[in-house]
Enzyme design. Structure first.
Site, PDB file in Angstrom:
ATOM      1  N   ARG A 132      12.705  17.752   9.177  1.00  0.00           N
ATOM      2  CA  ARG A 132      12.915  17.580   7.720  1.00  0.00           C
ATOM      3  C   ARG A 132      13.915  16.475   7.392  1.00  0.00           C
ATOM      4  NH1 ARG A 132      12.719  23.189   7.770  1.00  0.00           N
ATOM      5  NH2 ARG A 132      10.669  23.955   7.143  1.00  0.00           N
ATOM      6  N   LYS A 154       9.852   5.604  -1.424  1.00  0.00           N
ATOM      7  CA  LYS A 154       8.470   6.041  -1.162  1.00  0.00           C
ATOM      8  C   LYS A 154       8.073   5.643   0.248  1.00  0.00           C
ATOM      9  CE  LYS A 154       6.319   5.597  -5.718  1.00  0.00           C
ATOM     10  NZ  LYS A 154       5.220   4.900  -6.422  1.00  0.00           N
ATOM     11  N   GLU A 196       5.333 -10.344  -6.165  1.00  0.00           N
ATOM     12  CA  GLU A 196       6.112  -9.192  -6.660  1.00  0.00           C
ATOM     13  C   GLU A 196       7.320  -9.674  -7.459  1.00  0.00           C
ATOM     14  OE1 GLU A 196       5.410  -6.061  -6.776  1.00  0.00           O
ATOM     15  OE2 GLU A 196       3.853  -5.788  -5.270  1.00  0.00           O
ATOM     16  N   LYS A 250      15.000  -2.864  -9.319  1.00  0.00           N
ATOM     17  CA  LYS A 250      14.252  -1.692  -8.842  1.00  0.00           C
ATOM     18  C   LYS A 250      15.186  -0.490  -8.674  1.00  0.00           C
ATOM     19  CE  LYS A 250      10.663   0.056  -5.867  1.00  0.00           C
ATOM     20  NZ  LYS A 250       9.629  -0.165  -4.857  1.00  0.00           N
ATOM     21  N   GLU A 260       8.551   8.611 -11.026  1.00  0.00           N
ATOM     22  CA  GLU A 260       7.508   7.835 -11.718  1.00  0.00           C
ATOM     23  C   GLU A 260       6.828   8.602 -12.852  1.00  0.00           C
ATOM     24  OE1 GLU A 260       5.277   5.317  -9.005  1.00  0.00           O
ATOM     25  OE2 GLU A 260       3.669   5.205 -10.482  1.00  0.00           O
ATOM     26  N   ARG A 264       9.441   3.884 -14.401  1.00  0.00           N
ATOM     27  CA  ARG A 264       9.047   3.394 -13.071  1.00  0.00           C
ATOM     28  C   ARG A 264       7.608   2.878 -13.055  1.00  0.00           C
ATOM     29  NH1 ARG A 264      10.652   5.905  -7.139  1.00  0.00           N
ATOM     30  NH2 ARG A 264       9.668   4.273  -5.938  1.00  0.00           N
ATOM     31  N   ASN A 268       4.188  -0.956 -11.662  1.00  0.00           N
ATOM     32  CA  ASN A 268       2.768  -1.032 -11.296  1.00  0.00           C
ATOM     33  C   ASN A 268       2.028  -2.148 -12.028  1.00  0.00           C
ATOM     34  OD1 ASN A 268       3.049   1.198  -9.644  1.00  0.00           O
ATOM     35  ND2 ASN A 268       2.681   2.614 -11.338  1.00  0.00           N
ATOM     36  N   HIS A 271      -1.051  -3.823 -10.637  1.00  0.00           N
ATOM     37  CA  HIS A 271      -1.409  -3.137  -9.397  1.00  0.00           C
ATOM     38  C   HIS A 271      -2.707  -2.334  -9.470  1.00  0.00           C
ATOM     39  CE1 HIS A 271       2.459  -4.473  -8.081  1.00  0.00           C
ATOM     40  NE2 HIS A 271       2.372  -3.858  -6.927  1.00  0.00           N
ATOM     41  N   HIS A 275      -4.694  -3.211  -6.366  1.00  0.00           N
ATOM     42  CA  HIS A 275      -5.034  -2.260  -5.293  1.00  0.00           C
ATOM     43  C   HIS A 275      -6.529  -2.236  -5.020  1.00  0.00           C
ATOM     44  CE1 HIS A 275      -1.093   0.184  -5.761  1.00  0.00           C
ATOM     45  NE2 HIS A 275      -1.004  -0.647  -4.747  1.00  0.00           N
ATOM     46  N   HIS A 287      -1.193  -8.043   0.075  1.00  0.00           N
ATOM     47  CA  HIS A 287      -0.845  -7.222  -1.096  1.00  0.00           C
ATOM     48  C   HIS A 287      -0.444  -8.135  -2.262  1.00  0.00           C
ATOM     49  CE1 HIS A 287       0.711  -3.724  -3.223  1.00  0.00           C
ATOM     50  NE2 HIS A 287       1.841  -4.382  -3.431  1.00  0.00           N
TER      51      HIS A 287
HETATM   52  N1  LIG Z   1       6.870   2.187  -0.032  1.00  0.00           N
HETATM   53  C1  LIG Z   1       6.827   1.321  -1.008  1.00  0.00           C
HETATM   54  O1  LIG Z   1       7.476   1.475  -2.044  1.00  0.00           O
HETATM   55  C2  LIG Z   1       5.971   0.107  -0.849  1.00  0.00           C
HETATM   56  C3  LIG Z   1       6.016  -0.903  -1.824  1.00  0.00           C
HETATM   57  C4  LIG Z   1       5.231  -2.040  -1.629  1.00  0.00           C
HETATM   58  C5  LIG Z   1       4.443  -2.163  -0.493  1.00  0.00           C
HETATM   59  N2  LIG Z   1       4.430  -1.143   0.417  1.00  0.00           N
HETATM   60  C6  LIG Z   1       3.616  -1.255   1.636  1.00  0.00           C
HETATM   61  O2  LIG Z   1       4.099  -2.377   2.370  1.00  0.00           O
HETATM   62  C7  LIG Z   1       3.025  -2.950   3.116  1.00  0.00           C
HETATM   63  C8  LIG Z   1       2.999  -4.428   2.849  1.00  0.00           C
HETATM   64  O3  LIG Z   1       4.235  -4.953   3.274  1.00  0.00           O
HETATM   65  P1  LIG Z   1       4.360  -6.465   3.788  1.00  0.00           P
HETATM   66  O4  LIG Z   1       3.808  -7.365   2.773  1.00  0.00           O
HETATM   67  O5  LIG Z   1       5.747  -6.641   4.256  1.00  0.00           O
HETATM   68  O6  LIG Z   1       3.311  -6.514   4.978  1.00  0.00           O
HETATM   69  P2  LIG Z   1       3.435  -6.199   6.541  1.00  0.00           P
HETATM   70  O7  LIG Z   1       4.419  -5.153   6.814  1.00  0.00           O
HETATM   71  O8  LIG Z   1       2.048  -5.990   7.002  1.00  0.00           O
HETATM   72  O9  LIG Z   1       3.994  -7.573   7.113  1.00  0.00           O
HETATM   73  C9  LIG Z   1       3.231  -8.734   6.938  1.00  0.00           C
HETATM   74  C10 LIG Z   1       3.143  -9.536   8.238  1.00  0.00           C
HETATM   75  O10 LIG Z   1       4.364 -10.239   8.426  1.00  0.00           O
HETATM   76  C11 LIG Z   1       4.862  -9.982   9.731  1.00  0.00           C
HETATM   77  N3  LIG Z   1       6.312 -10.075   9.630  1.00  0.00           N
HETATM   78  C12 LIG Z   1       7.146  -9.282   8.913  1.00  0.00           C
HETATM   79  N4  LIG Z   1       8.395  -9.749   8.982  1.00  0.00           N
HETATM   80  C13 LIG Z   1       8.364 -10.849   9.771  1.00  0.00           C
HETATM   81  C14 LIG Z   1       9.349 -11.796  10.177  1.00  0.00           C
HETATM   82  N5  LIG Z   1      10.616 -11.738   9.756  1.00  0.00           N
HETATM   83  N6  LIG Z   1       8.962 -12.796  11.006  1.00  0.00           N
HETATM   84  C15 LIG Z   1       7.672 -12.924  11.385  1.00  0.00           C
HETATM   85  N7  LIG Z   1       6.695 -12.088  11.008  1.00  0.00           N
HETATM   86  C16 LIG Z   1       7.047 -11.063  10.192  1.00  0.00           C
HETATM   87  C17 LIG Z   1       4.308  -8.602  10.065  1.00  0.00           C
HETATM   88  O11 LIG Z   1       4.283  -8.395  11.452  1.00  0.00           O
HETATM   89  C18 LIG Z   1       2.924  -8.686   9.462  1.00  0.00           C
HETATM   90  O12 LIG Z   1       2.054  -9.382  10.319  1.00  0.00           O
HETATM   91  C19 LIG Z   1       1.772  -2.236   2.675  1.00  0.00           C
HETATM   92  O13 LIG Z   1       1.441  -1.286   3.643  1.00  0.00           O
HETATM   93  C20 LIG Z   1       2.163  -1.558   1.377  1.00  0.00           C
HETATM   94  O14 LIG Z   1       1.441  -0.370   1.146  1.00  0.00           O
HETATM   95  C21 LIG Z   1       5.191  -0.043   0.273  1.00  0.00           C
END
Ligand SMILES: NC(=O)c1ccc[n+]([C@@H]2O[C@H](COP(=O)([O-])OP(=O)(O)OC[C@H]3O[C@@H](n4cnc5c(N)ncnc54)[C@H](O)[C@@H]3O)[C@@H](O)[C@H]2O)c1
Length: 380
Positions: A132, A154, A196, A250, A260, A264, A268, A271, A275, A287
């Site tokens: 937990r 999240k 973003e 944020k 949300e 919040r 979106n 989005h 999405h 994304h």
């Molecule tokens: N929890 C939340 O509030 C929230 C909000 C927005 C997005 N997300 C999630 O985040 C994900 C998207 O995140 P993202 O855009 O970071 O994509 P990602 O995590 O897939 O990273 C994108 C690419 O960049 C590479 N990478 C990351 N940092 C690097 C660095 N410093 N040097 C070289 N390569 C690097 C990764 O290996 C990957 O290939 C999705 O799964 C989405 O659902 C979550």
């Protein structure tokens, strides 16, 4: 590969009370990652630390992070998970649980997530569910993860039927958003993060009205317009300021509305269509690219409803194009499928759907109105 930041401002540290009785320390700035061991000491964390990373972050940054954790103080293990979205599975969740169990982690111990949003989501989910909840520290390494995924508590993994379908609300004890780690980020990912950041600019006025967030002397939208006149480098000082600003925005939004139910929802913007595009293009678009198209189309919708003038729409299109982001639907996606996908959006309730729509001027949105689901067809 190591890069030195040309502009090394001070690391700003904020203590954040999440309203859910968790205090999160957020350190932002070049070199913030160096604070890891002192933050673990302040937390009174146990000796065991698991670092979850991906090949891309392991090759560039793992040694660097390990060097900040002295062997006499910590027992550090690492787990490399597959790249990008492929790690957000039940299989990798189980592997993390097994890793923790096999090494006797207890609730005082820590998981450090070192990576983009995908790693943060997976590690956060594993951390919130094992015993937990252990200590969670996030070191976001993509621009998108710094301004968005690392903030807000999240976490989620994907299920075969859809993205982010199993998730938790669980706040990290610390976030270390270090601009230097962006030096190895592929250009496409910098661009993705910019989408973003543009979204934050498009909600700034409304957030300032609804929360304690204070606007700076110049609207974020104008700051970004100036920045994207040239190609954006990871160490651009304007970008550094924007990262801090978006994180603050944020944090204020999440503080006001952690679950949300109100403000919040502003986050979106763009989005709902974004999405749907992401899912229908089978994640060929990042994304941020999908969100960029969503931002453009929701602004077009607003203009068609006479809620915003055409000049604002032109500025949105221009800023996205200058940031090298797409604005139109990619070929090969059918409108019918996108509409069907949007109909299954989590924000739908019966025949109504909550949409965030730009209003009156850039920076202002309406996040409270519900629309008949039939309106979704007008977004494509
Ligand atoms: N929890 C939340 O509030 C929230 C909000 C927005 C997005 N997300 C999630 O985040 C994900 C998207 O995140 P993202 O855009 O970071 O994509 P990602 O995590 O897939 O990273 C994108 C690419 O960049 C590479 N990478 C990351 N940092 C690097 C660095 N410093 N040097 C070289 N390569 C690097 C990764 O290996 C990957 O290939 C999705 O799964 C989405 O659902 C979550």
């Amino acid at each position: 590969m190591r890069h030195k930041a040309r502009h090394k401002g001070p690391v700003i540290t904020m203590n954040w009370n999440t309203t859910l009785d968790v205090k999160t320390r957020v350190a932002v700035g070049a070199g913030a990652r160096q604070k890891l061991s002192s933050i673990l000491a302040q937390l009174g964390a146990g000796k065991r630390v698991l670092i979850v990373c991906q090949p891309s972050t392991a090759v560039h940054w793992l040694r660097d992070i390990l060097d900040t954790l002295p062997g006499e103080d910590f027992q550090v293990t690492t787990l490399e998970v597959p790249d990008g979205e492929q790690c957000k599975t039940t299989e990798w969740l189980l592997r993390i649980w097994e890793h923790l169990e096999g090494r006797g982690f207890d609730r005082q111990d820590t998981i450090v997530a070192l990576g983009g949003g995908a790693v943060l989501d997976l590690a956060g989910f594993a951390c919130s569910t094992y015993l937990r909840g252990l200590n969670l520290v996030l070191i976001p390494t993509s621009l998108l993860a710094q301004v968005d995924a690392s903030i807000g508590g999240k976490n989620a993994i994907n299920l075969p039927t859809g993205k982010n379908l199993a998730g938790t609300f669980f706040f990290p004890r610390a976030v270390l958003a270090d601009q230097e780690v962006l030096s190895t980020l592929p250009e496409k990912q910098i661009t993705s993060g910019l989408a973003e950041i543009i979204k934050y600019a498009m909600i700034e006025e409304t957030v300032a009205k609804s929360t304690d967030y204070e606007k700076g002397p110049k609207p974020l939208f104008e700051l970004i317009e100036d920045m994207v006149k040239e190609s954006v480098e990871w160490d651009d000082p304007t970008l550094a300021g924007l990262i801090t600003n978006c994180i603050k925005m944020k944090l204020y939004v999440v503080h006001r509305d952690p679950h949300e139910t109100g403000v919040r929802r502003c986050l979106n913007l763009g989005h709902t269509l974004g999405h749907a595009i992401e899912a229908q293009s089978e994640f060929e678009l990042s994304h941020g690219e999908a969100v960029a198209i969503g931002l453009h189309h929701i602004t077009k919708y607003s203009v068609s409803q006479k809620k915003l003038d055409k000049e604002a729409l032109e500025r949105v299109k221009e800023i996205l194009m200058r940031a090298e982001l797409p604005t139109d639907l990619p070929k090969g996606l059918t409108k019918e499928r996108l509409i069907a996908q949007m109909n299954s959006d989590k924000k739908r309730s019966g025949d109504k759907v909550k949409l965030v729509v730009p209003q009156s001027k850039l920076g202002v949105v309406d996040f409270e109105s519900s629309y008949p689901v039939t309106e979704l067809a007008k977004l494509v």
